[in-house]
Write a protein that holds these residues in place. Structure first.
Motif, PDB file in Angstrom:
ATOM      1  N   GLU A  89       0.886  -1.233   0.046  1.00 39.24           N
ATOM      2  CA  GLU A  89      -0.073   0.015   0.068  1.00 39.24           C
ATOM      3  C   GLU A  89       0.719   1.231  -0.052  1.00 39.24           C
ATOM      4  N   ASP A  90       2.194   1.125   0.220  1.00 40.77           N
ATOM      5  CA  ASP A  90       3.209   2.389   0.035  1.00 40.77           C
ATOM      6  C   ASP A  90       3.436   2.642  -1.373  1.00 40.77           C
ATOM      7  N   THR A  91       2.998   1.741  -2.298  1.00 42.94           N
ATOM      8  CA  THR A  91       3.257   1.874  -3.692  1.00 42.94           C
ATOM      9  C   THR A  91       2.766   3.248  -4.134  1.00 42.94           C
ATOM     10  N   ALA A  92       3.339   4.141  -4.771  1.00 41.44           N
ATOM     11  CA  ALA A  92       2.961   5.449  -5.485  1.00 41.44           C
ATOM     12  C   ALA A  92       4.083   6.393  -5.910  1.00 41.44           C
ATOM     13  N   VAL A  93       3.605   7.354  -6.498  1.00 44.79           N
ATOM     14  CA  VAL A  93       4.682   8.212  -6.920  1.00 44.79           C
ATOM     15  C   VAL A  93       4.774   9.250  -5.726  1.00 44.79           C
ATOM     16  N   TYR A  94       6.050   9.375  -5.349  1.00 45.34           N
ATOM     17  CA  TYR A  94       6.497  10.309  -4.100  1.00 45.34           C
ATOM     18  C   TYR A  94       6.950  11.432  -4.714  1.00 45.34           C
ATOM     19  N   TYR A  95       6.421  12.575  -4.215  1.00 46.26           N
ATOM     20  CA  TYR A  95       6.903  14.210  -4.491  1.00 46.26           C
ATOM     21  C   TYR A  95       7.397  14.585  -3.294  1.00 46.26           C
ATOM     22  N   CYS A  96       8.435  15.642  -3.579  1.00 43.60           N
ATOM     23  CA  CYS A  96       8.764  16.369  -2.462  1.00 43.60           C
ATOM     24  C   CYS A  96       8.139  17.854  -2.899  1.00 43.60           C
ATOM     25  N   ALA A  97       8.187  18.724  -1.751  1.00 41.85           N
ATOM     26  CA  ALA A  97       7.689  20.130  -1.949  1.00 41.85           C
ATOM     27  C   ALA A  97       8.392  21.003  -0.884  1.00 41.85           C
ATOM     28  N   ALA A  98       8.352  22.284  -1.343  1.00 39.81           N
ATOM     29  CA  ALA A  98       8.898  23.075  -0.452  1.00 39.81           C
ATOM     30  C   ALA A  98       8.281  24.453  -0.658  1.00 39.81           C
ATOM     31  N   THR A  99       8.318  25.224   0.588  1.00 37.81           N
ATOM     32  CA  THR A  99       7.770  26.442   0.559  1.00 37.81           C
ATOM     33  C   THR A  99       8.720  27.493   1.364  1.00 37.81           C
ATOM     34  N   TYR A 100       8.881  28.709   0.995  1.00 38.08           N
ATOM     35  CA  TYR A 100       9.513  29.676   1.831  1.00 38.08           C
ATOM     36  C   TYR A 100       8.634  30.373   2.893  1.00 38.08           C
ATOM     37  N   PRO A 106       2.539  21.455   8.403  1.00 35.55           N
ATOM     38  CA  PRO A 106       3.115  20.445   7.727  1.00 35.55           C
ATOM     39  C   PRO A 106       2.499  20.025   6.388  1.00 35.55           C
ATOM     40  N   GLN A 107       1.159  20.075   6.119  1.00 32.36           N
ATOM     41  CA  GLN A 107       0.508  19.703   5.033  1.00 32.36           C
ATOM     42  C   GLN A 107       0.270  20.749   4.057  1.00 32.36           C
ATOM     43  N   GLY A 108       0.949  22.082   4.127  1.00 29.83           N
ATOM     44  CA  GLY A 108       0.911  23.129   3.264  1.00 29.83           C
ATOM     45  C   GLY A 108       0.359  24.160   3.519  1.00 29.83           C
ATOM     46  N   PRO A 109      -0.224  24.974   2.360  1.00 24.00           N
ATOM     47  CA  PRO A 109       0.509  24.967   1.127  1.00 24.00           C
ATOM     48  C   PRO A 109       2.011  25.005   0.641  1.00 24.00           C
ATOM     49  N   TYR A 110       2.294  24.328  -0.391  1.00 20.37           N
ATOM     50  CA  TYR A 110       3.697  24.306  -0.685  1.00 20.37           C
ATOM     51  C   TYR A 110       3.519  25.042  -1.983  1.00 20.37           C
ATOM     52  N   SER A 111       4.845  25.675  -2.342  1.00 21.92           N
ATOM     53  CA  SER A 111       4.796  26.332  -3.547  1.00 21.92           C
ATOM     54  C   SER A 111       5.636  25.792  -4.766  1.00 21.92           C
ATOM     55  N   TYR A 112       6.379  24.825  -4.434  1.00 21.77           N
ATOM     56  CA  TYR A 112       7.471  24.176  -5.484  1.00 21.77           C
ATOM     57  C   TYR A 112       7.201  22.735  -5.126  1.00 21.77           C
ATOM     58  N   TRP A 113       7.110  22.255  -6.164  1.00 23.49           N
ATOM     59  CA  TRP A 113       7.155  20.582  -6.348  1.00 23.49           C
ATOM     60  C   TRP A 113       8.081  20.088  -7.193  1.00 23.49           C
ATOM     61  N   GLY A 114       8.598  18.786  -6.871  1.00 24.79           N
ATOM     62  CA  GLY A 114       9.313  17.857  -7.656  1.00 24.79           C
ATOM     63  C   GLY A 114       8.447  17.267  -8.803  1.00 24.79           C
ATOM     64  N   GLN A 115       9.157  16.349  -9.583  1.00 20.61           N
ATOM     65  CA  GLN A 115       8.497  15.696 -10.768  1.00 20.61           C
ATOM     66  C   GLN A 115       7.975  14.291 -10.343  1.00 20.61           C
ATOM     67  N   GLY A 116       8.301  13.994  -9.096  1.00 17.15           N
ATOM     68  CA  GLY A 116       8.009  12.551  -8.495  1.00 17.15           C
ATOM     69  C   GLY A 116       9.099  11.573  -8.892  1.00 17.15           C
ATOM     70  N   THR A 117       9.149  10.666  -8.062  1.00 18.12           N
ATOM     71  CA  THR A 117       9.729   9.290  -8.373  1.00 18.12           C
ATOM     72  C   THR A 117       8.931   8.030  -7.929  1.00 18.12           C
ATOM     73  N   GLN A 118       8.752   7.111  -8.645  1.00 17.03           N
ATOM     74  CA  GLN A 118       8.027   6.059  -8.415  1.00 17.03           C
ATOM     75  C   GLN A 118       8.379   4.979  -7.585  1.00 17.03           C
ATOM     76  N   VAL A 119       7.788   4.594  -6.518  1.00 16.86           N
ATOM     77  CA  VAL A 119       8.168   3.406  -5.558  1.00 16.86           C
ATOM     78  C   VAL A 119       7.062   2.512  -5.699  1.00 16.86           C
ATOM     79  N   THR A 120       7.480   1.207  -6.148  1.00 19.55           N
ATOM     80  CA  THR A 120       6.525   0.024  -6.067  1.00 19.55           C
ATOM     81  C   THR A 120       6.974  -1.018  -5.207  1.00 19.55           C
ATOM     82  N   VAL A 121       6.026  -1.278  -4.363  1.00 19.21           N
ATOM     83  CA  VAL A 121       6.335  -2.331  -3.218  1.00 19.21           C
ATOM     84  C   VAL A 121       5.444  -3.743  -3.710  1.00 19.21           C
ATOM     85  N   SER A 122       6.326  -4.830  -3.969  1.00 21.84           N
ATOM     86  CA  SER A 122       5.489  -5.908  -4.477  1.00 21.84           C
ATOM     87  C   SER A 122       5.122  -6.821  -3.157  1.00 21.84           C
ATOM     88  N   SER A 123       4.232  -7.650  -3.398  1.00 23.51           N
ATOM     89  CA  SER A 123       3.792  -8.604  -2.129  1.00 23.51           C
ATOM     90  C   SER A 123       4.468  -9.920  -2.240  1.00 23.51           C
TER      91      SER A 123
END
Length: 123
Positions: A89-100, A106-123
């Motif tokens: 259930e952790d399988t997802a695209v993970y994004y980092c975000a930033a704000t000045y 902690p949940q934002g809003p954030y101004s800047y976002w990365g493109q994401g990286t795929q995490v896939t967890v197999s059972s």
């Protein structure tokens, strides 16, 4: 302007670990509050973790507490997400975000976002 580039995603078996990195370019990384989010197929993006400018305040979603750890290295302009005991259930695209912005929760809003990286967890 801030550019964020995530790395470290991949395919892992359940119970395994991955460490994501998010490298930031632009001015004053130490003035950025950083967050991690994820989005699974067919689901809304959800909050994972956040870390304050100096690393003194860290927050986690209940679903990852005790398994994920976020940290930052202001000298390297990088924030990390160490993910242990991964579940399918952790399988997802993970994004980092930033704000000045100050006073942002902690949940934002954030101004800047990365493109994401795929995490896939197999059972």
């Amino acid at each position: 302007q801030v550019q964020l580039v995530e790395s470290g995603g991949g395919l892992v078996q359940a119970g395994g670990s991955l460490r994501l990195s998010c490298a930031a370019s632009g001015r004053s990384f130490s003035d950025l509050s950083m967050g991690w989010f994820r989005q699974a197929p067919g689901k809304e993006r959800e909050f994972v973790a956040a870390i304050s400018r100096n690393g003194g305040s860290i927050s986690y979603a209940d679903s990852v507490k005790g398994r994920f750890t976020t940290s930052r290295d202001n000298a390297r302009n990088t924030v990390y997400l160490q993910m242990n005991t991964l579940r399918p259930e952790d399988t997802a695209v993970y994004y980092c975000a930033a704000t000045y912005r100050r006073g942002v929760g902690p949940q934002g809003p954030y101004s800047y976002w990365g493109q994401g990286t795929q995490v896939t967890v197999s059972s």
